[in-house]
Design a protein around this motif. Structure first.
Motif, PDB file in Angstrom:
ATOM      1  N   ALA A 110       0.827  -1.209   0.000  1.00 33.00           N
ATOM      2  CA  ALA A 110       0.000   0.000   0.000  1.00 33.00           C
ATOM      3  C   ALA A 110       0.860   1.258   0.000  1.00 33.00           C
ATOM      4  CB  ALA A 110      -0.921   0.009   1.224  1.00 33.00           C
ATOM      5  N   ILE A 111       0.294   2.330  -0.515  1.00 34.09           N
ATOM      6  CA  ILE A 111       0.894   3.661  -0.412  1.00 34.09           C
ATOM      7  C   ILE A 111       0.303   4.350   0.810  1.00 34.09           C
ATOM      8  CG2 ILE A 111       1.037   5.938  -1.518  1.00 34.09           C
ATOM      9  CD1 ILE A 111       0.808   4.407  -4.227  1.00 34.09           C
ATOM     10  N   VAL A 112       1.127   5.044   1.562  1.00 28.58           N
ATOM     11  CA  VAL A 112       0.653   5.836   2.700  1.00 28.58           C
ATOM     12  C   VAL A 112       0.749   7.312   2.329  1.00 28.58           C
ATOM     13  CG1 VAL A 112       1.030   6.488   5.111  1.00 28.58           C
ATOM     14  CG2 VAL A 112       1.373   4.114   4.386  1.00 28.58           C
ATOM     15  N   ALA A 113      -0.389   8.001   2.379  1.00 30.80           N
ATOM     16  CA  ALA A 113      -0.422   9.451   2.147  1.00 30.80           C
ATOM     17  C   ALA A 113      -0.742  10.113   3.480  1.00 30.80           C
ATOM     18  CB  ALA A 113      -1.466   9.812   1.106  1.00 30.80           C
ATOM     19  N   SER A 114       0.208  10.848   4.010  1.00 31.43           N
ATOM     20  CA  SER A 114       0.067  11.470   5.325  1.00 31.43           C
ATOM     21  C   SER A 114      -0.198  12.965   5.160  1.00 31.43           C
ATOM     22  CB  SER A 114       1.347  11.251   6.147  1.00 31.43           C
ATOM     23  OG  SER A 114       1.232  11.820   7.425  1.00 31.43           O
ATOM     24  N   ASP A 115      -1.401  13.381   5.544  1.00 29.07           N
ATOM     25  CA  ASP A 115      -1.780  14.793   5.487  1.00 29.07           C
ATOM     26  C   ASP A 115      -1.251  15.461   6.755  1.00 29.07           C
ATOM     27  OD1 ASP A 115      -2.991  17.256   5.436  1.00 29.07           O
ATOM     28  OD2 ASP A 115      -5.030  16.509   5.152  1.00 29.07           O
ATOM     29  N   GLU A 116      -0.238  16.299   6.594  1.00 33.75           N
ATOM     30  CA  GLU A 116       0.478  16.887   7.736  1.00 33.75           C
ATOM     31  C   GLU A 116       0.335  18.400   7.782  1.00 33.75           C
ATOM     32  OE1 GLU A 116       3.686  13.183   7.682  1.00 33.75           O
ATOM     33  OE2 GLU A 116       4.427  15.208   7.304  1.00 33.75           O
ATOM     34  N   CYS A 117      -0.828  18.884   7.339  1.00 33.62           N
ATOM     35  CA  CYS A 117      -1.045  20.331   7.233  1.00 33.62           C
ATOM     36  C   CYS A 117      -0.977  21.045   8.580  1.00 33.62           C
ATOM     37  CB  CYS A 117      -2.386  20.604   6.573  1.00 33.62           C
ATOM     38  SG  CYS A 117      -2.436  20.146   4.838  1.00 33.62           S
ATOM     39  N   TYR A 118      -1.217  20.311   9.678  1.00 34.17           N
ATOM     40  CA  TYR A 118      -1.230  20.938  11.006  1.00 34.17           C
ATOM     41  C   TYR A 118       0.004  20.558  11.835  1.00 34.17           C
ATOM     42  CZ  TYR A 118      -6.045  21.873   9.696  1.00 34.17           C
ATOM     43  OH  TYR A 118      -7.162  22.312   9.035  1.00 34.17           O
ATOM     44  N   LEU A 119       1.021  20.041  11.177  1.00 31.16           N
ATOM     45  CA  LEU A 119       2.196  19.556  11.898  1.00 31.16           C
ATOM     46  C   LEU A 119       2.883  20.662  12.690  1.00 31.16           C
ATOM     47  CD1 LEU A 119       3.664  16.811  12.183  1.00 31.16           C
ATOM     48  CD2 LEU A 119       5.231  17.579  10.401  1.00 31.16           C
ATOM     49  N   GLY A 120       2.796  21.890  12.209  1.00 30.47           N
ATOM     50  CA  GLY A 120       3.438  23.011  12.888  1.00 30.47           C
ATOM     51  C   GLY A 120       2.606  23.643  13.981  1.00 30.47           C
ATOM     52  N   LEU A 121       1.511  22.980  14.377  1.00 31.36           N
ATOM     53  CA  LEU A 121       0.599  23.569  15.371  1.00 31.36           C
ATOM     54  C   LEU A 121       0.343  22.576  16.504  1.00 31.36           C
ATOM     55  CD1 LEU A 121      -1.819  25.218  12.834  1.00 31.36           C
ATOM     56  CD2 LEU A 121      -0.431  26.466  14.488  1.00 31.36           C
ATOM     57  N   SER A 122       1.408  22.132  17.143  1.00 28.38           N
ATOM     58  CA  SER A 122       1.295  21.224  18.284  1.00 28.38           C
ATOM     59  C   SER A 122       1.265  22.031  19.568  1.00 28.38           C
ATOM     60  CB  SER A 122       2.478  20.254  18.314  1.00 28.38           C
ATOM     61  OG  SER A 122       2.426  19.382  17.205  1.00 28.38           O
ATOM     62  N   TRP A 123       0.295  21.706  20.441  1.00 29.35           N
ATOM     63  CA  TRP A 123       0.147  22.425  21.714  1.00 29.35           C
ATOM     64  C   TRP A 123       0.546  21.558  22.905  1.00 29.35           C
ATOM     65  CZ3 TRP A 123      -0.221  26.680  19.361  1.00 29.35           C
ATOM     66  CH2 TRP A 123      -1.067  26.860  18.259  1.00 29.35           C
ATOM     67  N   GLU A 124       0.294  20.268  22.801  1.00 30.76           N
ATOM     68  CA  GLU A 124       0.596  19.345  23.890  1.00 30.76           C
ATOM     69  C   GLU A 124       1.314  18.141  23.294  1.00 30.76           C
ATOM     70  OE1 GLU A 124      -3.153  18.365  25.689  1.00 30.76           O
ATOM     71  OE2 GLU A 124      -3.831  20.456  25.614  1.00 30.76           O
ATOM     72  N   GLY A 125       2.536  17.894  23.709  1.00 27.13           N
ATOM     73  CA  GLY A 125       3.281  16.776  23.155  1.00 27.13           C
ATOM     74  C   GLY A 125       3.888  17.117  21.807  1.00 27.13           C
ATOM     75  N   ARG A 126       4.344  16.089  21.105  1.00 26.42           N
ATOM     76  CA  ARG A 126       5.073  16.265  19.848  1.00 26.42           C
ATOM     77  C   ARG A 126       4.398  15.507  18.726  1.00 26.42           C
ATOM     78  NH1 ARG A 126       9.825  12.803  18.247  1.00 26.42           N
ATOM     79  NH2 ARG A 126      10.686  13.721  16.342  1.00 26.42           N
ATOM     80  N   ALA A 127       4.173  16.202  17.622  1.00 29.94           N
ATOM     81  CA  ALA A 127       3.655  15.561  16.422  1.00 29.94           C
ATOM     82  C   ALA A 127       4.815  15.298  15.470  1.00 29.94           C
ATOM     83  CB  ALA A 127       2.616  16.450  15.752  1.00 29.94           C
ATOM     84  N   VAL A 128       4.814  14.131  14.838  1.00 25.41           N
ATOM     85  CA  VAL A 128       5.919  13.765  13.939  1.00 25.41           C
ATOM     86  C   VAL A 128       5.380  13.438  12.556  1.00 25.41           C
ATOM     87  CG1 VAL A 128       7.407  12.921  15.786  1.00 25.41           C
ATOM     88  CG2 VAL A 128       5.853  11.332  14.646  1.00 25.41           C
ATOM     89  N   SER A 129       6.227  13.611  11.573  1.00 23.25           N
ATOM     90  CA  SER A 129       5.900  13.307  10.181  1.00 23.25           C
ATOM     91  C   SER A 129       6.095  11.827   9.913  1.00 23.25           C
ATOM     92  CB  SER A 129       6.804  14.122   9.253  1.00 23.25           C
ATOM     93  OG  SER A 129       6.693  13.673   7.908  1.00 23.25           O
ATOM     94  N   VAL A 130       5.362  11.315   8.927  1.00 25.99           N
ATOM     95  CA  VAL A 130       5.583   9.939   8.499  1.00 25.99           C
ATOM     96  C   VAL A 130       6.963   9.785   7.878  1.00 25.99           C
ATOM     97  CG1 VAL A 130       4.678  10.153   6.127  1.00 25.99           C
ATOM     98  CG2 VAL A 130       4.381   8.001   7.382  1.00 25.99           C
TER      99      VAL A 130
END
Length: 363
Positions: A182-202
């Motif tokens: 499968a192909i994974v398409a990760s929509d990361e439009c809000y990656l720069g708006l983390s308030w609690e904890g850490r968001a990471v890119s695929v």
């Protein structure tokens, strides 16, 4: 057959009554329904746009080398994403356009399965419907059983819930996708708006071990750079997949206008304006979150992004009317799938004055 017959009703048309009720409030409407920026575009970006406004020739679909290099640099500085070749960056005419067209661009059809989150941005489903694929809503891999999807959409941080997927969850999805082709398409439009904890890119080395095979990451400049009106985004990841998308888009004439490319280059090269906008949203989030909780709302997830995923434990349309009586317009959770039926999405994208007014009315 009309193509529109394949699609659900346009969701925003279904809340016209609530919008009219909210607009009739003596103090005017506080529109927290659509996540559209209200703050000005930074002068640095506007200057870049104007600097090439007189250029008459066609832009390239692949974008300028300067734009692609700026995207690679921004991903490295802001999110720690390494190993991206600038040739594997492709500007798009707003990320909604890419998401709506991605299944078709990848050649998917009736025999293929597209997986979308249980509570999801509606355009994932729309793209699959336009391509005529099968659709499954699933947040866990066990829900898919023995099926082998063609495309798996991820959205972290999520629109509408603000939920962030951890590194281990993302690693499991990547491993599953590679096992089943499968192909994974990760929509990361809000990656720069983390308030609690850490968001990471695929594409983070912690997630994919530096191997971008089969992975696409979608990024937007609409949120922290206020470029929604510019329709400015890009996709990157697997060089072979990006090259395929580029080839098809070249034939289709899907080009980002040259002045927009210049504006994107400036925005991606400057972190100060992005940091400033993030802090505006942080303050608005705190004001609204405090007011909603005091008014009896429960806020679920919402650790990142531009929304507060809120509930009063009742059908979302009932909550929508309750808010409209106070001149506040939100988005009903059923826009995003059956699992959202008791939530509303409340956006942080209003001026400081309107956010403060909403807090006063909630009190």
């Amino acid at each position: 057959m009309r193509v529109s017959s394949l699609l659900p009703d346009f969701p925003w048309d279904t809340i016209a009554g609530a919008k009219a009720k909210a607009a009739a409030h003596p103090g005017g409407i506080v529109d927290l329904s659509v996540g559209t920026p209200v703050d000005p575009v930074d002068p640095l970006i506007r200057a870049a746009l104007n600097s090439v406004a007189e250029v008459p020739g066609y832009p390239t679909t692949h974008g300028t080398a300067a734009l692609r290099e700026a995207a690679v640099g921004a991903l490295r500085r802001r999110y720690g994403i390494t190993g991206i070749d600038q040739a594997a960056v492709l500007p798009v005419i707003g990320t909604k356009e890419l998401i709506a067209g991605l299944p078709r661009l990848l050649g998917l059809g009736a025999a293929d399965l597209v997986v979308i989150p249980e509570v999801a941005y509606p355009t994932y489903e729309v793209g699959a419907l336009l391509a005529g694929t099968r659709i499954a809503r699933a947040d866990g891999l066990t829900q898919l059983g023995p099926q082998s999807p063609a495309l798996i959409y991820l959205n972290s941080p999520s629109n509408p819930t603000g939920k962030v997927l951890g590194v281990e969850h993302l690693r499991k999805v990547v491993a599953f996708a590679r096992e089943r082709g499968a192909i994974v398409a990760s929509d990361e439009c809000y990656l720069g708006l983390s308030w609690e904890g850490r968001a990471v890119s695929v594409l983070d080395p912690e997630v994919c071990d530096g191997d971008h095979t089969g992975l696409l990451a979608v990024h937007s400049l609409s949120k922290t750079s206020n470029l929604a009106s510019y329709r400015a985004g890009f996709v990157t990841g697997d060089p072979e997949l990006v090259a395929e998308l580029l080839e098809v888009r070249k034939h289709s004439g899907m080009m980002v206008p040259f002045p927009i490319q210049a504006a994107m280059t400036a925005a991606l090269g400057d972190d100060a304006h992005e940091n400033q906008q993030r802090e505006r949203y942080r303050a608005r989030r705190e004001t609204l979150r405090t007011a909603l909780r005091a008014a009896g709302f429960q806020i679920d997830h919402s650790e990142a992004g531009l929304y507060l995923w809120s509930t009063r434990g009742e059908p979302c349309r009932t909550t929508l009317d309750w808010l409209a009586d106070r001149g506040i317009l939100a988005a009903p959770g059923d826009f995003y799938g059956p699992a959202g039926a008791k939530h509303v999405r409340i956006a942080l994208t209003a001026t400081d004055e309107r956010i403060a007014e909403a807090a006063t009315r909630l009190a």
